[in-house]
Write an enzyme that holds these catalytic residues in place. Sequence first.
Site, PDB file in Angstrom:
ATOM      1  N   GLU A  28       3.121  43.507  77.967  1.00  0.00           N
ATOM      2  CA  GLU A  28       1.915  43.788  77.170  1.00  0.00           C
ATOM      3  C   GLU A  28       1.056  42.554  76.894  1.00  0.00           C
ATOM      4  O   GLU A  28       0.287  42.537  75.934  1.00  0.00           O
ATOM      5  CB  GLU A  28       2.263  44.521  75.862  1.00  0.00           C
ATOM      6  CG  GLU A  28       2.925  45.892  76.055  1.00  0.00           C
ATOM      7  CD  GLU A  28       1.965  47.025  76.439  1.00  0.00           C
ATOM      8  OE1 GLU A  28       0.743  46.795  76.434  1.00  0.00           O
ATOM      9  OE2 GLU A  28       2.459  48.125  76.775  1.00  0.00           O
ATOM     10  N   HIS A  57       2.997  54.210  77.780  1.00  0.00           N
ATOM     11  CA  HIS A  57       3.633  53.003  77.217  1.00  0.00           C
ATOM     12  C   HIS A  57       4.116  53.211  75.777  1.00  0.00           C
ATOM     13  O   HIS A  57       4.839  52.366  75.265  1.00  0.00           O
ATOM     14  CB  HIS A  57       2.728  51.764  77.339  1.00  0.00           C
ATOM     15  CG  HIS A  57       1.599  51.693  76.362  1.00  0.00           C
ATOM     16  ND1 HIS A  57       0.999  50.508  76.018  1.00  0.00           N
ATOM     17  CD2 HIS A  57       0.942  52.656  75.676  1.00  0.00           C
ATOM     18  CE1 HIS A  57       0.020  50.750  75.148  1.00  0.00           C
ATOM     19  NE2 HIS A  57      -0.037  52.036  74.935  1.00  0.00           N
ATOM     20  N   ASP A 114       9.300  44.822  69.129  1.00  0.00           N
ATOM     21  CA  ASP A 114       8.020  45.505  69.348  1.00  0.00           C
ATOM     22  C   ASP A 114       7.403  45.879  68.004  1.00  0.00           C
ATOM     23  O   ASP A 114       8.117  46.232  67.064  1.00  0.00           O
ATOM     24  CB  ASP A 114       8.311  46.790  70.162  1.00  0.00           C
ATOM     25  CG  ASP A 114       7.111  47.339  70.893  1.00  0.00           C
ATOM     26  OD1 ASP A 114       6.030  47.435  70.297  1.00  0.00           O
ATOM     27  OD2 ASP A 114       7.284  47.709  72.073  1.00  0.00           O
ATOM     28  N   HIS A 147       5.706  48.514  67.760  1.00  0.00           N
ATOM     29  CA  HIS A 147       5.719  49.975  67.843  1.00  0.00           C
ATOM     30  C   HIS A 147       7.117  50.472  68.214  1.00  0.00           C
ATOM     31  O   HIS A 147       7.956  49.687  68.663  1.00  0.00           O
ATOM     32  CB  HIS A 147       4.713  50.447  68.899  1.00  0.00           C
ATOM     33  CG  HIS A 147       3.335  49.881  68.720  1.00  0.00           C
ATOM     34  ND1 HIS A 147       2.960  48.686  69.284  1.00  0.00           N
ATOM     35  CD2 HIS A 147       2.279  50.312  68.014  1.00  0.00           C
ATOM     36  CE1 HIS A 147       1.709  48.411  68.935  1.00  0.00           C
ATOM     37  NE2 HIS A 147       1.267  49.379  68.164  1.00  0.00           N
ATOM     38  N   ASP A 160       7.687  52.943  70.531  1.00  0.00           N
ATOM     39  CA  ASP A 160       7.719  53.387  71.933  1.00  0.00           C
ATOM     40  C   ASP A 160       8.672  54.561  72.114  1.00  0.00           C
ATOM     41  O   ASP A 160       9.354  54.681  73.118  1.00  0.00           O
ATOM     42  CB  ASP A 160       8.071  52.229  72.884  1.00  0.00           C
ATOM     43  CG  ASP A 160       7.015  51.132  72.866  1.00  0.00           C
ATOM     44  OD1 ASP A 160       5.960  51.324  72.236  1.00  0.00           O
ATOM     45  OD2 ASP A 160       7.254  50.077  73.490  1.00  0.00           O
ATOM     46  N   HIS A 184       4.322  48.512  78.765  1.00  0.00           N
ATOM     47  CA  HIS A 184       5.742  48.649  78.446  1.00  0.00           C
ATOM     48  C   HIS A 184       6.421  49.814  79.163  1.00  0.00           C
ATOM     49  O   HIS A 184       7.649  49.909  79.163  1.00  0.00           O
ATOM     50  CB  HIS A 184       5.926  48.749  76.924  1.00  0.00           C
ATOM     51  CG  HIS A 184       7.132  48.046  76.417  1.00  0.00           C
ATOM     52  ND1 HIS A 184       7.296  47.647  75.108  1.00  0.00           N
ATOM     53  CD2 HIS A 184       8.260  47.648  77.046  1.00  0.00           C
ATOM     54  CE1 HIS A 184       8.471  47.056  74.972  1.00  0.00           C
ATOM     55  NE2 HIS A 184       9.075  47.044  76.134  1.00  0.00           N
ATOM     56  N   ASP A 195       7.929  42.804  73.590  1.00  0.00           N
ATOM     57  CA  ASP A 195       6.521  43.200  73.642  1.00  0.00           C
ATOM     58  C   ASP A 195       5.710  42.162  72.866  1.00  0.00           C
ATOM     59  O   ASP A 195       6.006  41.876  71.695  1.00  0.00           O
ATOM     60  CB  ASP A 195       6.386  44.602  73.011  1.00  0.00           C
ATOM     61  CG  ASP A 195       5.007  45.209  73.176  1.00  0.00           C
ATOM     62  OD1 ASP A 195       4.014  44.480  73.010  1.00  0.00           O
ATOM     63  OD2 ASP A 195       4.936  46.419  73.454  1.00  0.00           O
TER      64      ASP A 195
HETATM   65 MN   LIG Z   1       5.962  48.312  73.425  1.00  0.00          MN
END
Ligand SMILES: [Mn+2]
Length: 292
Positions: free
Chosen positions: A264, A137, A120, A122, A124, A99, A219
């Site tokens: 990803e 990432h 996503d 996460h 990030d 990413h 993602d």
């Molecule tokens: Mn990500």
Amino acid sequence: MPPMDRVAVIGVPMDLGAGRRGVDMGPSALRYARLLEELEALGYGVEDLGDVRVPLAETLRARRHASYLEEIRQAALELKERLKALPEGVFPIVLGGDHSLSMGSVSGVARGRMGVIWVDAHGDFNTPETSPSGNIHGMPLAVLCGLGHPRLTEAFHAVDPKDVVLIGVRSLDPGEKRLLREMGVAVYTMHEVDRLGVARIAEEVLARLEGLPLHVSLDADVLDPTLAPGVGTPVPGGLTYREAHLLMEILAQSGQVRSLDLVEVNPILDERNRTAEMMVGLALSLLGKRIL
Ligand SMILES: [Mn+2]
């Protein structure tokens, strides 16, 4: 549907930003899953621009707390320049890759104020100071908002955090939580997905970003790992098949989406390429494919 009839596909075979190897093969897996053919079948003129040059991890040595920073910066800069050179009216799809490439994609498509929809598991949103792993990432959205290593923010700061929305999040580091709150990023975690449903979330997001050109950064780990096992950092409790498609369908209907990342996908960890096939299906929904 986006008001464009041409799509340009560009790959970034990079895994330098990730903690596990393998997402460098993601662009091949997505092409093999017939992304270009299916877009042509939808009626788009499609051009494959090939891949950005990325050095092999085996030829490099990692540094702690912002691993491979200069190599990632260089690859993301090449992506940025290639996207900047695209004529208006072409919808770019960037194939990852980890990413961290989205620092280049978002800054490459930015032509003034824009909205970013980051889908996503996460956030990030780490910086070298808050990151437990040092993997870049986990940092690109913070960099795009102007936070993080100066070598990255000077090259890629491109958006106002108020114009950024995160959807599907279920794993945040402590420093990220604090930064996301401080910067005023709109975050729809899986808690909100469960409570509100994807349709209401998509409508709220479109109201917040009304009239802006939109970039969607998708993602694969936002999907439930039972649907998308081919990711480096799986987290249980992700989007279902229909939740993910419905989100893409509603965003498509806005006519505001101008660009997309598919990132990803890790073919080493996948089962018969089903994660790449899932991501191609979602790209088609975002570009206007409908059930009826
Ligand atoms: Mn990500």
